[in-house]
Design a protein around this motif. Sequence first.
Motif, PDB file in Angstrom:
ATOM      1  N   ARG A 295       0.817  -1.220   0.000  1.00 32.96           N
ATOM      2  CA  ARG A 295       0.000   0.000   0.000  1.00 32.96           C
ATOM      3  C   ARG A 295       0.851   1.272   0.000  1.00 32.96           C
ATOM      4  NH1 ARG A 295      -2.901  -3.841  -0.530  1.00 32.96           N
ATOM      5  NH2 ARG A 295      -4.487  -4.591   0.884  1.00 32.96           N
ATOM      6  N   GLU A 296       2.065   1.188  -0.531  1.00 33.67           N
ATOM      7  CA  GLU A 296       2.993   2.328  -0.586  1.00 33.67           C
ATOM      8  C   GLU A 296       3.299   2.875   0.812  1.00 33.67           C
ATOM      9  OE1 GLU A 296       1.752   5.267  -3.502  1.00 33.67           O
ATOM     10  OE2 GLU A 296       0.717   3.695  -4.621  1.00 33.67           O
ATOM     11  N   ALA A 297       3.244   2.012   1.820  1.00 33.50           N
ATOM     12  CA  ALA A 297       3.407   2.402   3.221  1.00 33.50           C
ATOM     13  C   ALA A 297       4.843   2.798   3.533  1.00 33.50           C
ATOM     14  CB  ALA A 297       2.985   1.248   4.126  1.00 33.50           C
ATOM     15  N   ARG A 298       4.977   3.654   4.553  1.00 34.94           N
ATOM     16  CA  ARG A 298       6.311   4.002   5.046  1.00 34.94           C
ATOM     17  C   ARG A 298       6.205   4.361   6.521  1.00 34.94           C
ATOM     18  NH1 ARG A 298       4.861   8.566   2.053  1.00 34.94           N
ATOM     19  NH2 ARG A 298       4.996  10.528   3.186  1.00 34.94           N
ATOM     20  N   VAL A 299       7.276   4.055   7.256  1.00 37.24           N
ATOM     21  CA  VAL A 299       7.334   4.324   8.694  1.00 37.24           C
ATOM     22  C   VAL A 299       7.550   5.816   8.918  1.00 37.24           C
ATOM     23  CG1 VAL A 299       8.612   3.884  10.825  1.00 37.24           C
ATOM     24  CG2 VAL A 299       8.217   2.021   9.206  1.00 37.24           C
ATOM     25  N   VAL A 300       6.734   6.386   9.801  1.00 40.30           N
ATOM     26  CA  VAL A 300       6.886   7.783  10.216  1.00 40.30           C
ATOM     27  C   VAL A 300       6.734   7.833  11.733  1.00 40.30           C
ATOM     28  CG1 VAL A 300       6.094   8.837   8.066  1.00 40.30           C
ATOM     29  CG2 VAL A 300       4.431   8.244   9.795  1.00 40.30           C
ATOM     30  N   GLY A 301       7.739   8.353  12.426  1.00 40.67           N
ATOM     31  CA  GLY A 301       7.651   8.404  13.884  1.00 40.67           C
ATOM     32  C   GLY A 301       7.390   7.022  14.439  1.00 40.67           C
ATOM     33  N   SER A 302       6.312   6.877  15.207  1.00 43.36           N
ATOM     34  CA  SER A 302       5.971   5.562  15.755  1.00 43.36           C
ATOM     35  C   SER A 302       4.762   4.965  15.049  1.00 43.36           C
ATOM     36  CB  SER A 302       5.700   5.666  17.258  1.00 43.36           C
ATOM     37  OG  SER A 302       4.595   6.514  17.476  1.00 43.36           O
ATOM     38  N   GLY A 303       4.505   5.417  13.820  1.00 42.07           N
ATOM     39  CA  GLY A 303       3.367   4.914  13.080  1.00 42.07           C
ATOM     40  C   GLY A 303       3.730   4.494  11.670  1.00 42.07           C
ATOM     41  N   CYS A 304       2.704   4.068  10.950  1.00 41.24           N
ATOM     42  CA  CYS A 304       2.852   3.637   9.569  1.00 41.24           C
ATOM     43  C   CYS A 304       1.950   4.518   8.718  1.00 41.24           C
ATOM     44  CB  CYS A 304       2.457   2.167   9.441  1.00 41.24           C
ATOM     45  SG  CYS A 304       2.639   1.524   7.770  1.00 41.24           S
ATOM     46  N   PHE A 305       2.541   5.303   7.808  1.00 42.26           N
ATOM     47  CA  PHE A 305       1.781   6.197   6.945  1.00 42.26           C
ATOM     48  C   PHE A 305       1.368   5.448   5.693  1.00 42.26           C
ATOM     49  CE2 PHE A 305       1.565   9.348   3.471  1.00 42.26           C
ATOM     50  CZ  PHE A 305       0.482  10.078   3.950  1.00 42.26           C
ATOM     51  N   LEU A 306       0.058   5.502   5.402  1.00 36.10           N
ATOM     52  CA  LEU A 306      -0.516   4.824   4.246  1.00 36.10           C
ATOM     53  C   LEU A 306      -1.081   5.892   3.310  1.00 36.10           C
ATOM     54  CD1 LEU A 306      -2.258   2.281   6.544  1.00 36.10           C
ATOM     55  CD2 LEU A 306      -0.451   1.686   4.943  1.00 36.10           C
ATOM     56  N   PRO A 307      -0.332   6.267   2.280  1.00 34.36           N
ATOM     57  CA  PRO A 307      -0.740   7.386   1.430  1.00 34.36           C
ATOM     58  C   PRO A 307      -1.988   7.128   0.603  1.00 34.36           C
ATOM     59  CG  PRO A 307       1.220   6.349   0.527  1.00 34.36           C
ATOM     60  CD  PRO A 307       0.958   5.708   1.864  1.00 34.36           C
ATOM     61  N   THR A 308      -2.361   5.866   0.417  1.00 40.41           N
ATOM     62  CA  THR A 308      -3.532   5.563  -0.401  1.00 40.41           C
ATOM     63  C   THR A 308      -4.805   5.428   0.429  1.00 40.41           C
ATOM     64  OG1 THR A 308      -3.066   3.185  -0.281  1.00 40.41           O
ATOM     65  CG2 THR A 308      -2.118   4.396  -2.140  1.00 40.41           C
TER      66      THR A 308
END
Length: 129
Positions: free
Chosen positions: A103-116
């Motif tokens: 899902r084009e995910a990437r780690v940010v801080g202590s979370g997982c950002f899902l741009p879609t």
Amino acid sequence: MTRSGARAAGAAALLALLLPACDDDEAVSGGCRGGTCGFVDHLYFSTYVCGGWGVGYSWRSLDHCVRQCEVAAAWGCAAGACAGECPVDHGTGAWLTCTPDNREARVVGSGCFLPTSGMDGETVPCDCR
């Protein structure tokens, strides 16, 4: 050193031992102490009519889905359908790593950002495994 100064220094030293330090590995792995940052593949839908236009979003977090519907209703949109849609999980339930191939995910801080997901992407907490 005065007696009160010694007590303060001792308390500070004890506090430093009790509080976990955030090391570079933790920052890189999204707050996971051992294991990998990932997310469970949930899929919730918020659809409503606003200004004559049908609007729909998919969310990985049920809380985010419900919150968006509440905001849409506050704007005067017809968001009643969300009450029936948001609670239904259409996801696979699979645990996925927080990496661009999922899902084009990437780690940010202590979370997982899902741009879609969501309106402008959505950040879900890391599910560390």
